[in-house]
Design a protein around this motif. Sequence first.
Motif, PDB file in Angstrom:
ATOM      1  N   SER B 277       0.824  -1.216   0.000  1.00  0.00           N
ATOM      2  CA  SER B 277       0.000   0.000   0.000  1.00  0.00           C
ATOM      3  C   SER B 277       0.856   1.263   0.000  1.00  0.00           C
ATOM      4  CB  SER B 277      -0.953  -0.012   1.189  1.00  0.00           C
ATOM      5  OG  SER B 277      -0.200   0.078   2.362  1.00  0.00           O
ATOM      6  N   ILE B 278       2.093   1.173   0.482  1.00  0.00           N
ATOM      7  CA  ILE B 278       2.933   2.377   0.436  1.00  0.00           C
ATOM      8  C   ILE B 278       3.789   2.423  -0.834  1.00  0.00           C
ATOM      9  CG2 ILE B 278       2.990   2.745   2.952  1.00  0.00           C
ATOM     10  CD1 ILE B 278       5.829   1.500   2.897  1.00  0.00           C
ATOM     11  N   GLY B 279       3.496   1.528  -1.765  1.00  0.00           N
ATOM     12  CA  GLY B 279       4.118   1.667  -3.085  1.00  0.00           C
ATOM     13  C   GLY B 279       5.129   0.600  -3.464  1.00  0.00           C
ATOM     14  N   TRP B 280       5.319  -0.424  -2.624  1.00  0.00           N
ATOM     15  CA  TRP B 280       6.254  -1.499  -3.011  1.00  0.00           C
ATOM     16  C   TRP B 280       5.646  -2.332  -4.141  1.00  0.00           C
ATOM     17  CZ3 TRP B 280      10.341  -4.145   0.308  1.00  0.00           C
ATOM     18  CH2 TRP B 280      10.943  -3.248   1.183  1.00  0.00           C
ATOM     19  N   GLU B 281       6.502  -2.685  -5.090  1.00  0.00           N
ATOM     20  CA  GLU B 281       6.059  -3.577  -6.172  1.00  0.00           C
ATOM     21  C   GLU B 281       6.079  -5.023  -5.654  1.00  0.00           C
ATOM     22  OE1 GLU B 281       5.328  -2.779  -9.383  1.00  0.00           O
ATOM     23  OE2 GLU B 281       5.535  -0.639  -8.921  1.00  0.00           O
ATOM     24  N   THR B 282       5.361  -5.912  -6.377  1.00  0.00           N
ATOM     25  CA  THR B 282       5.388  -7.340  -6.002  1.00  0.00           C
ATOM     26  C   THR B 282       6.823  -7.866  -6.061  1.00  0.00           C
ATOM     27  OG1 THR B 282       3.204  -7.565  -6.939  1.00  0.00           O
ATOM     28  CG2 THR B 282       4.400  -9.605  -6.542  1.00  0.00           C
ATOM     29  N   THR B 283       7.590  -7.404  -7.076  1.00  0.00           N
ATOM     30  CA  THR B 283       8.987  -7.882  -7.204  1.00  0.00           C
ATOM     31  C   THR B 283       9.821  -7.455  -5.998  1.00  0.00           C
ATOM     32  OG1 THR B 283       9.406  -5.931  -8.517  1.00  0.00           O
ATOM     33  CG2 THR B 283       9.131  -8.013  -9.715  1.00  0.00           C
ATOM     34  N   ASP B 284       9.522  -6.260  -5.453  1.00  0.00           N
ATOM     35  CA  ASP B 284      10.267  -5.793  -4.269  1.00  0.00           C
ATOM     36  C   ASP B 284       9.984  -6.712  -3.086  1.00  0.00           C
ATOM     37  OD1 ASP B 284      11.238  -3.651  -5.694  1.00  0.00           O
ATOM     38  OD2 ASP B 284       9.561  -2.347  -5.120  1.00  0.00           O
ATOM     39  N   VAL B 285       8.696  -7.077  -2.945  1.00  0.00           N
ATOM     40  CA  VAL B 285       8.317  -7.957  -1.825  1.00  0.00           C
ATOM     41  C   VAL B 285       8.995  -9.320  -1.986  1.00  0.00           C
ATOM     42  CG1 VAL B 285       6.384  -9.133  -0.701  1.00  0.00           C
ATOM     43  CG2 VAL B 285       6.108  -6.794  -1.503  1.00  0.00           C
ATOM     44  N   LEU B 286       9.007  -9.820  -3.226  1.00  0.00           N
ATOM     45  CA  LEU B 286       9.642 -11.121  -3.465  1.00  0.00           C
ATOM     46  C   LEU B 286      11.142 -11.056  -3.172  1.00  0.00           C
ATOM     47  CD1 LEU B 286       7.927 -12.566  -6.649  1.00  0.00           C
ATOM     48  CD2 LEU B 286       7.437 -12.971  -4.256  1.00  0.00           C
ATOM     49  N   LEU B 287      11.736  -9.923  -3.567  1.00  0.00           N
ATOM     50  CA  LEU B 287      13.173  -9.732  -3.314  1.00  0.00           C
ATOM     51  C   LEU B 287      13.432  -9.712  -1.802  1.00  0.00           C
ATOM     52  CD1 LEU B 287      15.453  -9.389  -5.303  1.00  0.00           C
ATOM     53  CD2 LEU B 287      15.306  -6.921  -5.003  1.00  0.00           C
ATOM     54  N   LEU B 288      12.551  -9.024  -1.084  1.00  0.00           N
ATOM     55  CA  LEU B 288      12.683  -8.941   0.376  1.00  0.00           C
ATOM     56  C   LEU B 288      12.631 -10.342   0.991  1.00  0.00           C
ATOM     57  CD1 LEU B 288      12.532  -7.354   3.110  1.00  0.00           C
ATOM     58  CD2 LEU B 288      10.059  -7.430   2.844  1.00  0.00           C
ATOM     59  N   LYS B 289      11.640 -11.139   0.545  1.00  0.00           N
ATOM     60  CA  LYS B 289      11.474 -12.481   1.127  1.00  0.00           C
ATOM     61  C   LYS B 289      12.631 -13.388   0.706  1.00  0.00           C
ATOM     62  CE  LYS B 289       8.126 -11.620   3.616  1.00  0.00           C
ATOM     63  NZ  LYS B 289       8.251 -11.725   5.063  1.00  0.00           N
ATOM     64  N   SER B 290      13.124 -13.202  -0.533  1.00  0.00           N
ATOM     65  CA  SER B 290      14.276 -14.008  -0.973  1.00  0.00           C
ATOM     66  C   SER B 290      15.479 -13.694  -0.092  1.00  0.00           C
ATOM     67  CB  SER B 290      14.661 -13.691  -2.417  1.00  0.00           C
ATOM     68  OG  SER B 290      13.585 -13.852  -3.243  1.00  0.00           O
ATOM     69  N   TRP B 291      15.702 -12.425   0.166  1.00  0.00           N
ATOM     70  CA  TRP B 291      16.849 -12.054   1.008  1.00  0.00           C
ATOM     71  C   TRP B 291      16.698 -12.614   2.418  1.00  0.00           C
ATOM     72  CZ3 TRP B 291      21.527 -11.267  -0.118  1.00  0.00           C
ATOM     73  CH2 TRP B 291      21.917 -10.601  -1.287  1.00  0.00           C
ATOM     74  N   GLU B 292      15.456 -12.590   2.916  1.00  0.00           N
ATOM     75  CA  GLU B 292      15.238 -13.171   4.263  1.00  0.00           C
ATOM     76  C   GLU B 292      15.621 -14.644   4.264  1.00  0.00           C
ATOM     77  OE1 GLU B 292      11.572 -10.370   5.909  1.00  0.00           O
ATOM     78  OE2 GLU B 292      11.341 -12.540   5.887  1.00  0.00           O
ATOM     79  N   GLY B 293      15.168 -15.356   3.206  1.00  0.00           N
ATOM     80  CA  GLY B 293      15.483 -16.788   3.089  1.00  0.00           C
ATOM     81  C   GLY B 293      16.978 -17.023   2.948  1.00  0.00           C
ATOM     82  N   ILE B 294      17.623 -16.168   2.128  1.00  0.00           N
ATOM     83  CA  ILE B 294      19.066 -16.346   1.893  1.00  0.00           C
ATOM     84  C   ILE B 294      19.850 -16.095   3.180  1.00  0.00           C
ATOM     85  CG2 ILE B 294      21.064 -15.356   0.680  1.00  0.00           C
ATOM     86  CD1 ILE B 294      19.174 -14.954  -1.746  1.00  0.00           C
TER      87      ILE B 294
END
Lengths: 101, 378
Positions: B277-294
């Motif tokens: 809602s504050i403007g993050w793209e779906t790809t940004d969210v996926l990148l965030l979760k990928s980094w968390e996993g990594i």
Amino acid sequence: MPTLRKSTLFFLLVALNLLVLAALSLHAEVRSGQLPAQRAASRALVRQLKLSDLCLFTEARYTRHPAMADRHAPFQDHPLALEHFPSGSLVSPPALRREAK
Amino acid sequence: MNRSLQRHLNILDFALSSLWRRKGKNLALLAVYTLIIFIIASIVFFTQALKREADLVLQDAPDLVVQRMVAGRHDPIPVSYGTGIAAIRGVSEVTPRFWGYYYDPVTGANFTLVASDDQELKPEAISIGSGVARTSRISIGDFLPLKDIKGSPVLFSVQKIFPSSSELVAADLIQLRQEDFQRLFDFPAGRATDLAVSAGNPAELETIAAKIVHDFPDTRPILKSEMIRTYDSVFDWRSGMVLVVLAVAVLSFIIFAWDKATGLSAEEKKEIGILKSIGWETTDVLLLKSWEGIVISLSAFLFGVSLGYLHVFFFSASLFEHALKGWSVLYPEFKLTPVIDPYLICLLFLLSVGPYVAATVVPSWLAATVDPDAAMRS
């Protein structure tokens, strides 16, 4: 002193871990170079006494000499006998061998 | 700085802050994950090192051992078979081996007795492995009583102790003269435990073995390659307890990856909704979760592999000791030569980091494609 970014700290931690792994690889290399002299004593005994097995498990004859054991050794009491010895569960059935025909 | 790199660093900073916000849960996750990698890495290091040691040490084993089988069991072989075997083309030497087992009721240990024609060994004298010396608490010059077949004790003086560096092959060995061996067990004259056969050309061993079976149908030849392969199969990942421990570790990994994959907590879903809602793209969210996993899986992998190496090569795999010892009283103490197989380490990396990152990203992708408003209200 400026505070480091969290990502920089993370990369430093990964680099430190990789450094530890590199040091362990170096340790493996150095030890591999040193041990042939120690292994020579084992090899000399294997040659002199014509040994065929490693001494890993001494609790049963078929785990002490797995290469020499016959196929029925773990079931010596009767064909469906349960395995007595814990190390028997470590030793898988021998590879296919030439049997007397 | 490159814009894309800066984006990754910013998202990684955010991912680390996000992980730290739930530090209790994530540290516990990291500990469990590290433990699983540690167990798998320890097994890989231990079995690889033992397989290599067996391969190197047994290079000097007899080319071929010929056993006699009676009713499916190993039986003493007539020494006269040796003459027939020596006549086979390609056989350079046939030596009878005299060896057997002795259960010591005092210590409860099993010893392996080997007879040899070593001229330096005096009558009623023995050379013993370090394991025997340690278990029986004897040293050079002491006496070891062994009961003969009639139950009368025979005193053997310890003439030599094999070097401790040979424990991997000789911890439980007692070497004695052939006449002492025959007297102790009343071993039938003209028979040996088995025959060791040497061949001039190793390429001919298969043919020699086939000829032996043909000429002596009651025998079983065991090739040196089969002896070495036995240890390959004992410590193969498919065998016995190695498989059990691996299966437990892999199953626990699947359970906890499944736990991640089957859904996000309400808090995590809400967080994704706010970010969108504050403007993050779906790809940004996926990148965030990928980094968390990594971050979690890479850290667990690096800690686990290093700890596994230290456990096996610095602490002699002490956690596996009880499983390996079983009921044995006499257990060899040996230091393994470290082996790091890059192929297996890469495989461990791919199988541990890959699925975990995928298990983290997939549910996040499902949550990130939902309308932010619905995600925040859920």
